[in-house]
Motif scaffolding. Structure first.
Motif, mmCIF file in Angstrom:
data_model
loop_
_atom_site.group_PDB
_atom_site.id
_atom_site.type_symbol
_atom_site.label_atom_id
_atom_site.label_comp_id
_atom_site.label_asym_id
_atom_site.label_seq_id
_atom_site.Cartn_x
_atom_site.Cartn_y
_atom_site.Cartn_z
ATOM 1 N N HIS A 51 0.856 -1.183 0.000
ATOM 2 C CA HIS A 51 0.000 0.000 0.000
ATOM 3 C C HIS A 51 0.895 1.238 0.000
ATOM 4 O O HIS A 51 1.836 1.327 0.784
ATOM 5 C CB HIS A 51 -0.894 0.036 1.243
ATOM 6 N N GLU A 52 0.582 2.183 -0.863
ATOM 7 C CA GLU A 52 1.369 3.407 -0.964
ATOM 8 C C GLU A 52 1.342 4.226 0.325
ATOM 9 O O GLU A 52 2.370 4.742 0.770
ATOM 10 C CB GLU A 52 0.844 4.255 -2.128
ATOM 11 N N LEU A 53 0.175 4.343 0.945
ATOM 12 C CA LEU A 53 0.009 5.245 2.083
ATOM 13 C C LEU A 53 -0.151 4.542 3.428
ATOM 14 O O LEU A 53 0.055 5.166 4.471
ATOM 15 C CB LEU A 53 -1.226 6.133 1.864
ATOM 16 N N GLN A 54 -0.537 3.290 3.421
ATOM 17 C CA GLN A 54 -0.927 2.623 4.660
ATOM 18 C C GLN A 54 0.144 1.657 5.162
ATOM 19 O O GLN A 54 0.701 0.886 4.392
ATOM 20 C CB GLN A 54 -2.233 1.847 4.441
ATOM 21 N N GLU A 55 0.423 1.722 6.459
ATOM 22 C CA GLU A 55 1.222 0.684 7.085
ATOM 23 C C GLU A 55 0.256 -0.283 7.769
ATOM 24 O O GLU A 55 -0.859 0.099 8.131
ATOM 25 C CB GLU A 55 2.246 1.260 8.066
ATOM 26 N N GLU A 56 0.671 -1.549 7.901
ATOM 27 C CA GLU A 56 -0.215 -2.574 8.461
ATOM 28 C C GLU A 56 0.461 -3.314 9.604
ATOM 29 O O GLU A 56 1.668 -3.536 9.580
ATOM 30 C CB GLU A 56 -0.582 -3.607 7.401
ATOM 31 N N VAL A 57 -0.358 -3.708 10.573
ATOM 32 C CA VAL A 57 0.079 -4.560 11.673
ATOM 33 C C VAL A 57 -0.878 -5.748 11.733
ATOM 34 O O VAL A 57 -2.097 -5.575 11.677
ATOM 35 C CB VAL A 57 0.062 -3.806 13.024
ATOM 36 N N PHE A 58 -0.318 -6.947 11.820
ATOM 37 C CA PHE A 58 -1.105 -8.164 11.987
ATOM 38 C C PHE A 58 -0.819 -8.739 13.361
ATOM 39 O O PHE A 58 0.353 -8.906 13.724
ATOM 40 C CB PHE A 58 -0.737 -9.201 10.914
ATOM 41 N N GLY A 112 -4.024 4.486 -0.831
ATOM 42 C CA GLY A 112 -3.291 5.100 -1.929
ATOM 43 C C GLY A 112 -3.208 4.087 -3.050
ATOM 44 O O GLY A 112 -4.056 3.201 -3.193
ATOM 45 N N THR A 113 -2.175 4.151 -3.862
ATOM 46 C CA THR A 113 -1.977 3.195 -4.936
ATOM 47 C C THR A 113 -1.574 1.856 -4.330
ATOM 48 O O THR A 113 -0.721 1.803 -3.448
ATOM 49 C CB THR A 113 -0.888 3.678 -5.906
ATOM 50 N N GLN A 114 -2.191 0.777 -4.801
ATOM 51 C CA GLN A 114 -1.886 -0.553 -4.287
ATOM 52 C C GLN A 114 -1.249 -1.388 -5.391
ATOM 53 O O GLN A 114 -1.757 -1.465 -6.494
ATOM 54 C CB GLN A 114 -3.165 -1.235 -3.792
ATOM 55 N N VAL A 115 -0.116 -2.011 -5.086
ATOM 56 C CA VAL A 115 0.529 -2.949 -5.992
ATOM 57 C C VAL A 115 0.022 -4.341 -5.627
ATOM 58 O O VAL A 115 0.031 -4.724 -4.462
ATOM 59 C CB VAL A 115 2.069 -2.887 -5.856
ATOM 60 N N THR A 116 -0.453 -5.111 -6.630
ATOM 61 C CA THR A 116 -0.952 -6.474 -6.390
ATOM 62 C C THR A 116 -0.284 -7.421 -7.370
ATOM 63 O O THR A 116 -0.584 -7.411 -8.561
ATOM 64 C CB THR A 116 -2.490 -6.546 -6.566
ATOM 65 N N LEU A 117 0.657 -8.204 -6.889
ATOM 66 C CA LEU A 117 1.411 -9.124 -7.733
ATOM 67 C C LEU A 117 0.929 -10.560 -7.540
ATOM 68 O O LEU A 117 0.859 -11.052 -6.418
ATOM 69 C CB LEU A 117 2.908 -9.048 -7.407
ATOM 70 N N ARG A 118 0.605 -11.219 -8.670
ATOM 71 C CA ARG A 118 0.194 -12.626 -8.668
ATOM 72 C C ARG A 118 0.907 -13.320 -9.817
ATOM 73 O O ARG A 118 1.230 -12.695 -10.834
ATOM 74 C CB ARG A 118 -1.315 -12.767 -8.859
ATOM 75 N N TYR A 119 1.100 -14.624 -9.694
ATOM 76 C CA TYR A 119 1.736 -15.382 -10.768
ATOM 77 C C TYR A 119 0.762 -15.514 -11.936
ATOM 78 O O TYR A 119 -0.390 -15.900 -11.771
ATOM 79 C CB TYR A 119 2.160 -16.769 -10.287
ATOM 80 N N CYS A 120 1.240 -15.205 -13.146
ATOM 81 C CA CYS A 120 0.463 -15.347 -14.374
ATOM 82 C C CYS A 120 1.088 -16.458 -15.205
ATOM 83 O O CYS A 120 2.264 -16.362 -15.583
ATOM 84 C CB CYS A 120 0.457 -14.041 -15.158
#
Length: 166
Positions: A51-58, A112-120
């Motif tokens: 995520h461009e703008l967000q930090e995450e905690v799990f 914000g802008t989200q990068v989403t990478l998956r195997y193609c």
């Protein structure tokens, strides 16, 4: 003050057996909070992402979760937390035999802008993907497509993994 009973919330279409969005239910305006139950093989997210703008905690409440990161896999057990900074790629999984129960917190609320990478398969590499909601009769699904070639790389129905209908 707001109170919420997770058992009364709707399950979202996700690659997890159960995912409840707590943000709106609690009237939150500055932080996103989600509750997860991952059965073996389930994931917290549709793709390896940032995520461009967000930090995450799990926060892992039960079970063992494995997070795919740029530095390699990181395994967390119940009682442990992990933080991902802005633009830090990650995806969490349940590779174990027991259910994972966790809370995810993200701030600020906007991604914000989200990068989403998956195997193609067609491109034979991880590519950026678009995620679109679709209606199939009385079912809702999320479909991932490679942005380079348009190949479908995943499909999820409420409470199921790629391609399976509960």
């Amino acid at each position: 003050m707001e109170t919420v009973n997770i058992d009364e919330l709707e399950n979202s279409v996700q690659p997890a057996a159960r995912m409840c969005r707590l943000t709106d239910a609690l009237g939150l305006t500055d932080v996103a909070v989600n509750y997860y139950e991952l059965e073996p093989g389930d994931s917290f997210a549709f793709a390896y992402h940032s995520h461009e703008l967000q930090e995450e905690v799990f926060y892992i409440q039960e079970g063992t979760a494995t997070f795919e990161t740029e530095d390699g896999d990181v395994e967390l057990e119940a009682g442990e937390l992990i933080r991902f900074g802005r633009e830090e790629l990650q995806r969490g999984w349940n590779y174990g035999d027991e259910t994972v129960v966790a809370l995810a917190l993200g701030a600020p609320l906007e991604y914000g802008t989200q990068v989403t990478l998956r195997y193609c398969e067609h491109c034979d590499t991880k590519t950026d993907n678009s995620l679109d909601g679709v209606k199939e009769g009385d079912k809702s699904a999320v479909v991932a497509r490679c942005t380079a070639c348009g190949t479908e790389t995943g499909r999820w129905y409420r409470g199921s993994m790629d391609g399976t209908v509960p």
